[in-house]
Design a protein around this motif. Sequence first.
Motif, PDB file in Angstrom:
ATOM      1  N   TRP A   1      17.470  11.322  54.461  1.00 16.00           N
ATOM      2  CA  TRP A   1      18.440  11.677  53.421  1.00 16.00           C
ATOM      3  C   TRP A   1      17.720  12.252  52.204  1.00 16.00           C
ATOM      4  N   GLN A   2      16.639  11.626  51.791  1.00 15.60           N
ATOM      5  CA  GLN A   2      15.879  12.131  50.642  1.00 15.60           C
ATOM      6  C   GLN A   2      15.296  13.498  50.929  1.00 15.60           C
ATOM      7  N   GLN A   3      14.852  13.721  52.156  1.00 20.76           N
ATOM      8  CA  GLN A   3      14.325  15.013  52.551  1.00 20.76           C
ATOM      9  C   GLN A   3      15.421  16.086  52.503  1.00 20.76           C
ATOM     10  N   ILE A   4      16.597  15.755  52.991  1.00 22.13           N
ATOM     11  CA  ILE A   4      17.724  16.692  52.964  1.00 22.13           C
ATOM     12  C   ILE A   4      18.130  16.999  51.530  1.00 22.13           C
ATOM     13  N   ARG A   5      18.137  15.983  50.692  1.00 18.62           N
ATOM     14  CA  ARG A   5      18.481  16.190  49.274  1.00 18.62           C
ATOM     15  C   ARG A   5      17.484  17.124  48.579  1.00 18.62           C
ATOM     16  N   ALA A   6      16.233  17.112  49.054  1.00 19.92           N
ATOM     17  CA  ALA A   6      15.194  17.934  48.435  1.00 19.92           C
ATOM     18  C   ALA A   6      15.191  19.379  48.943  1.00 19.92           C
ATOM     19  N   MET A   7      15.949  19.649  50.003  1.00 18.33           N
ATOM     20  CA  MET A   7      15.939  21.015  50.581  1.00 18.33           C
ATOM     21  C   MET A   7      16.440  22.041  49.574  1.00 18.33           C
TER      22      MET A   7
ATOM     23  N   LYS B   1      17.894  27.270  44.078  1.00 20.32           N
ATOM     24  CA  LYS B   1      16.734  27.705  44.854  1.00 20.32           C
ATOM     25  C   LYS B   1      17.175  28.286  46.177  1.00 20.32           C
ATOM     26  N   GLU B   2      16.360  29.190  46.670  1.00 23.08           N
ATOM     27  CA  GLU B   2      16.691  29.891  47.913  1.00 23.08           C
ATOM     28  C   GLU B   2      16.713  28.902  49.080  1.00 23.08           C
ATOM     29  N   PRO B   3      17.788  28.895  49.866  1.00 22.68           N
ATOM     30  CA  PRO B   3      17.861  27.956  50.991  1.00 22.68           C
ATOM     31  C   PRO B   3      16.979  28.400  52.155  1.00 22.68           C
ATOM     32  N   ILE B   4      16.633  27.448  52.983  1.00 24.69           N
ATOM     33  CA  ILE B   4      15.885  27.703  54.200  1.00 24.69           C
ATOM     34  C   ILE B   4      16.891  27.913  55.324  1.00 24.69           C
ATOM     35  N   ILE B   5      16.696  28.960  56.099  1.00 23.10           N
ATOM     36  CA  ILE B   5      17.557  29.208  57.261  1.00 23.10           C
ATOM     37  C   ILE B   5      16.952  28.479  58.457  1.00 23.10           C
TER      38      ILE B   5
END
Length: 158
Positions: free
Chosen positions: A152-158, A30-34
């Motif tokens: 951590w869960q939020q970062i994993r979902a990025m 998936k496209e990353p967020i900058i």
Amino acid sequence: MLEGMHYQNAYICDDLEAGIALFRGRGMTKEPIIIPVDQTVQTPEGPKRQKGRICFIWIGDLQYELIENEIDEVGIYANCLSNGGPLRFHHICFRIDDWEDFRARVDEQEFPVAMERDLTGEDPNGLKFLYLDARKVFGHYIEYTWMPEAMWQQIRAM
């Protein structure tokens, strides 16, 4: 000092969008967020400013952090010399479970602290990080982070 869970390899790039493009078709799903970053970090010489843009790309259980540097008063990113390619390897990152225990031992080991920041004073759910300059042994910096499980869960979902 190598401990915790290795979850990230980080690269410096002069053009973040070009760096992201190199991951397309190579496992990026998936496209990353900058994310723009403008922060003051603590260094052995006192507070210094870091400004740039970053993004995180997950492939399996490994996160790739791409860093486009704009202002680097610490010199930690600007000293990453060109290898002739668009991405330059910079550091690995470990997640630490017990920051207080870890931080108490940092000053007893051989690698100097290059920079650190504790965001928990601004936000109790914030993270803590520091970079050790391990270039003389490993050829790169080592970053350590602590964060609440929800983050951590939020970062994993990025």
